[in-house]
Enzyme design. Structure first.
Site, mmCIF file in Angstrom:
data_model
loop_
_atom_site.group_PDB
_atom_site.id
_atom_site.type_symbol
_atom_site.label_atom_id
_atom_site.label_comp_id
_atom_site.label_asym_id
_atom_site.label_seq_id
_atom_site.Cartn_x
_atom_site.Cartn_y
_atom_site.Cartn_z
ATOM 1 N N HIS A 118 31.409 18.925 30.942
ATOM 2 C CA HIS A 118 30.142 18.613 30.273
ATOM 3 C C HIS A 118 30.094 19.166 28.855
ATOM 4 O O HIS A 118 31.010 19.858 28.392
ATOM 5 C CB HIS A 118 28.972 19.156 31.093
ATOM 6 C CG HIS A 118 28.997 20.646 31.251
ATOM 7 N ND1 HIS A 118 28.569 21.519 30.269
ATOM 8 C CD2 HIS A 118 29.404 21.434 32.294
ATOM 9 C CE1 HIS A 118 28.700 22.760 30.682
ATOM 10 N NE2 HIS A 118 29.210 22.744 31.905
ATOM 11 N N SER A 192 30.931 15.506 24.393
ATOM 12 C CA SER A 192 30.506 16.435 23.348
ATOM 13 C C SER A 192 31.412 17.667 23.273
ATOM 14 O O SER A 192 32.623 17.541 23.105
ATOM 15 C CB SER A 192 29.043 16.820 23.590
ATOM 16 O OG SER A 192 28.512 17.511 22.483
ATOM 17 N N ASP A 357 24.551 8.100 16.848
ATOM 18 C CA ASP A 357 24.683 9.524 17.184
ATOM 19 C C ASP A 357 24.330 10.364 15.963
ATOM 20 O O ASP A 357 25.012 10.308 14.937
ATOM 21 C CB ASP A 357 26.114 9.816 17.634
ATOM 22 C CG ASP A 357 26.243 11.169 18.318
ATOM 23 O OD1 ASP A 357 25.483 12.089 17.966
ATOM 24 O OD2 ASP A 357 27.119 11.303 19.194
#
Length: 407
Positions: A118, A192, A357
């Site tokens: 993550h 990310s 983004d």
């Protein structure tokens, strides 16, 4: 799904990964170095010697005895879910494992492994709640999924005596996933900040990695800071000065102006220049997360909050601050080396990025493409840093299945 709780000892040391196809050229001592931005700012209290007294007090305690440094800081939450990891002598990451739907029978190949990492201020819930339920029956039959809570986040350990370098993160992934499950080959998927750790892991295990899918990858912190002021929450002024000298960027005043209004810029300015005020924010939000969660449940009239709202407070100031500096900032200096090794290995790399983004600019994906020409880049229209996955989960999972099936 099940969560692994047993653990080998020690967090900050990286153990050899056995015969998992590890590349001997990676994982050097450089990855254990702290970022130049971490202690670059001037600290009047440190110069006066006051912090040395505080450090001695933390180490020995009021009784004068050396204690395990699992004691939480005043800004950290002490609820059972936040400190349960400290009750075990051995430390291990929280890993959610989704086994294949059925055991492979004779004549069928063994299920393949996929590791999910993550991003910043997130957890394995990002994958287990949004992505795992959308895989097809074929994927859930032929693949074994590992969703990891990175060191310092979610339900994983958050030790105070760890500097959260790339070496720390890689070592814990090895000890929590690769070694205990005997992974000799695997796919990698990340979002990310997790992309930095994924590229480091892939460069270390070039012979084991089958494919790499990185979404909204952080390739260089310079573009990230200049495009998104709110992320200056975690950065001291000295780091901006360092970047300005090396990269000829705008001055700190332009990146994080000292303004009282509007509130967003005021908060950004405070958090950019004063680390310990950032700890106060963690005291208000993270230490009291149960109170805020109750308030949100009353306001939204929902018994279950969205996983993103819960994950936002599942860290300590120490883990978030050090991970930001030593992985996103400090890890950037290793990326060229990682990308060069992956270019030579010809590993399949797929980059997915939203064209809206505002957190990580598209230039980051373009830079990776320039350094690894065989990398595949897919730009998602009208997608932001999170909606590149959230809101289009089915399309994202179909893309992953297509990548894994066409190697």
């Amino acid at each position: 799904m099940r969560s692994s709780k047993e653990s080998p000892p020690l967090v900050t040391a990286t153990r050899a990964a056995g015969s998992g196809g590890r590349s001997g050229a990676s994982g050097g001592d450089g990855e254990s170095e702290v970022s130049e931005s971490l202690y670059g700012r001037r600290n009047v209290f440190r110069e006066m010697g006051m912090l040395r007294w505080v450090e001695r007090w933390d180490l020995y305690g009021s009784a004068g005895k050396v204690v395990m440094n699992h004691r939480r800081r005043w800004s950290d939450c002490g609820c059972e879910s936040c400190v349960s990891w400290a009750s075990n002598d051995a430390l291990k990451l929280h890993v959610v494992v989704q086994e294949p739907l059925q055991v492979s029978v004779q004549g069928k190949k063994a299920p393949e492994n996929v590791i999910f990492l993550h991003g910043f201020l997130s957890s394995s819930s990002f994958w287990t709640e949004a992505v795992f339920p959308n895989f097809s029956e074929s994927a859930r039959t032929n693949y074994r999924f590992f969703a990891v809570d990175l060191l310092g986040f979610g339900r994983s350990p958050k030790p105070r005596d760890c500097t959260y370098t790339l070496k720390d993160h890689l070592g814990m992934i090895e000890k929590s996933v690769i070694i205990p499950y005997g992974l000799n080959s695997f796919h990698l998927v990340a979002h990310s900040m997790g992309c930095v750790i994924t590229l480091a892991l892939a460069a270390k295990y070039t012979k084991s990695v089958k494919s790499i899918t990185i979404t909204a990858p952080v390739e260089e912190i310079i573009g990230l800071l200049s495009s998104h002021k709110s992320l200056s929450f975690f950065f001291p002024s000295a780091m901006f000065s360092l970047f300005e000298k090396k990269c000829k960027l705008n001055s700190p005043e332009k990146l994080a102006e000292k303004r009282l209004w509007p509130p967003l810029l005021f908060g950004s300015a405070v958090m950019s220049w004063y680390e310990h005020l950032g700890r106060c924010v963690c005291f208000l939000l993270c230490r009291n997360h149960r109170t805020w969660e109750r308030i949100l449940k009353l306001v939204t009239r929902r018994s279950d909050l969205h996983f993103a709202a819960v994950d936002l407070t599942r860290h300590t100031h120490h883990s978030a601050w050090h991970t930001m500096h030593n992985v996103i900032c400090g890890g950037a200096k290793f990326l060229d080396d990682y990308l060069e090794r992956l270019r030579k290995s010809r590993a399949r790399i797929v980059i997915i990025h939203g064209n809206c983004d505002k957190v990580v600019p598209l230039e980051c994906s373009s830079n990776i493409k320039m350094k690894i020409p065989h990398a595949e880049v897919e730009i998602i229209p009208n997608a932001s840093h999170t909606t590149v996955i959230l809101g289009r989960e089915q399309a994202f999972t179909r893309k992953l299945e297509h990548v894994w099936a066409n190697l």
